[in-house]
Design a protein around this motif. Structure first.
Motif: not given
Length: 363
Positions: A47-68
């Motif tokens: 659950d903690q790892r999932l929260r880390y992913v969601r926080r990062f996604s919300e911050y960068v405002n990009e979908f995972p296939w667009r992360w750089t």
């Protein structure tokens, strides 16, 4: 589209999503959760790892296939410079995100082909050795963290007892919670317990030690929720009682504080559940401030103090290691902060012995 129990993509052609991007992200997270469950990881870790992913996604405002990699560096630059997160917390964030991107970019799970089909892009690994922190040493705690001295510990326990009396005489609610917390602080030090080990103690976890009958039925404390290894259940251990005052503290709390309750928990909260760490930590911080203690003291300092004081009093290091539940002596060494007085006296004894041997050899 859906995922199976192993986290692989399973396309359902008849189902059409109005928001395929959002749905794909949720399916990725669900698939990654399934993958971690199959590795026998603890639910809290997942659950903690999932929260880390969601926080990062919300911050960068990009979908995972667009992360750089640029987004990675921007995010963690903000965590370091603005939020001032610790080294270990930063590394935990990065480790979780690196595992997630490894999962979605692996051809074994099919997310690369599915994202290419839906969005014309595919996920890639963007967390590398050159843009993430590495784990290079066993201990990553802050340098200000330390144990209590004997004097500080006595003042803390005396102040905690005084607060219980003050609240009780005032006739207001809260004396029982203050009494519980004071006892928890003393028991944490008495057995060198981590907070999670302390909060899970039950009446059945205390037993007699046939080799130390003077402690009665509180000669041994059975720790059932010891720190677990990766992907393993909690590691149990038995901690022997070493302080003569410990049984009296426990008996008094059970008789006059905890009272008769329909639970085996030694330290139930006001609502009957387990005490949370912030609850006890807030009280400890308040007491430390009232006593004008310097920074660097926290709940874990009680565990540090336990190891340090036993070694100062001449207990065998192997015994202390077993009491702490450490597999390696080097780990126990991290928790021991032998005081200046003890180190000075030890040095003096060694120097005196060397001088005496030199004089005897000369004669």
């Amino acid at each position: 589209m859906a995922v199976d129990e192993a986290g692989r993509v399973r396309v359902v052609p008849s189902v059409y999503s109005l928001h395929p991007e959002d749905q794909t992200v949720e399916d990725m997270l669900q698939g990654w959760r399934n993958q971690q469950l199959s590795r026998n990881l603890q639910f809290a870790t997942i659950d903690q790892r999932l929260r880390y992913v969601r926080r990062f996604s919300e911050y960068v405002n990009e979908f995972p296939w667009r992360w750089t990699p640029l987004l990675v560096e921007e995010y963690f630059g903000d965590l370091r410079s603005v939020r001032h997160l610790s080294h270990s917390t930063i590394r935990a964030h990065q480790a979780a995100l690196r595992l997630f991107t490894s999962y979605i970019s692996s051809p074994d799970y099919g997310w690369d082909l599915e994202c290419e089909r839906l969005f014309g892009q595919h996920p890639a690994q963007v967390f590398f050795d050159w843009n993430t922190a590495t784990h290079v040493q066993e201990y990553e705690g802050g340098p200000s963290k330390r144990p209590f001295t004997h004097g500080e510990l006595q003042r803390l326990f005396d102040h905690a007892d005084t607060e219980v009396e003050r609240i009780a005489k005032a006739g207001v609610r809260g004396w029982q919670a203050a009494y519980r917390d004071a006892t928890m602080l003393k028991v944490a030090y008495s057995y060198g317990l981590r907070f999670n080990e302390l909060r899970h103690l039950q009446l059945v976890d205390f037993a007699r030690n046939p080799h130390a009958a003077e402690f009665g039925k509180y000669g041994v404390c059975k720790v059932r929720f010891g720190k677990a290894r990766r992907a393993s259940p909690p590691k149990p251990r038995a901690v022997l009682t070493v302080f003569r005052w410990t049984p009296d503290v426990i008996r008094d709390w059970l008789a006059n504080g905890r009272g008769s309750r329909d639970t085996l928990d030694v330290f139930p909260s006001e609502r009957g559940s387990l005490v949370t760490e912030p609850t006890l930590l807030r009280r400890l911080r308040r007491y430390c401030q009232a006593l004008d203690f310097p920074a660097g003291l926290d709940l874990h300092s009680l565990r540090r103090s336990y190891a340090t004081h036993l070694l100062e009093d001449g207990w065998d290091p192997l015994f202390v290691q077993a009491q702490m539940g450490h597999e390696h002596a080097s780990t126990t060494g991290i928790y021991t902060f032998v005081s200046s007085d003890f180190r000075t006296s030890t040095l003096r004894q060694a120097l005196n012995r060397t001088t005496r041997e030199a004089l005897e050899g000369r004669t």
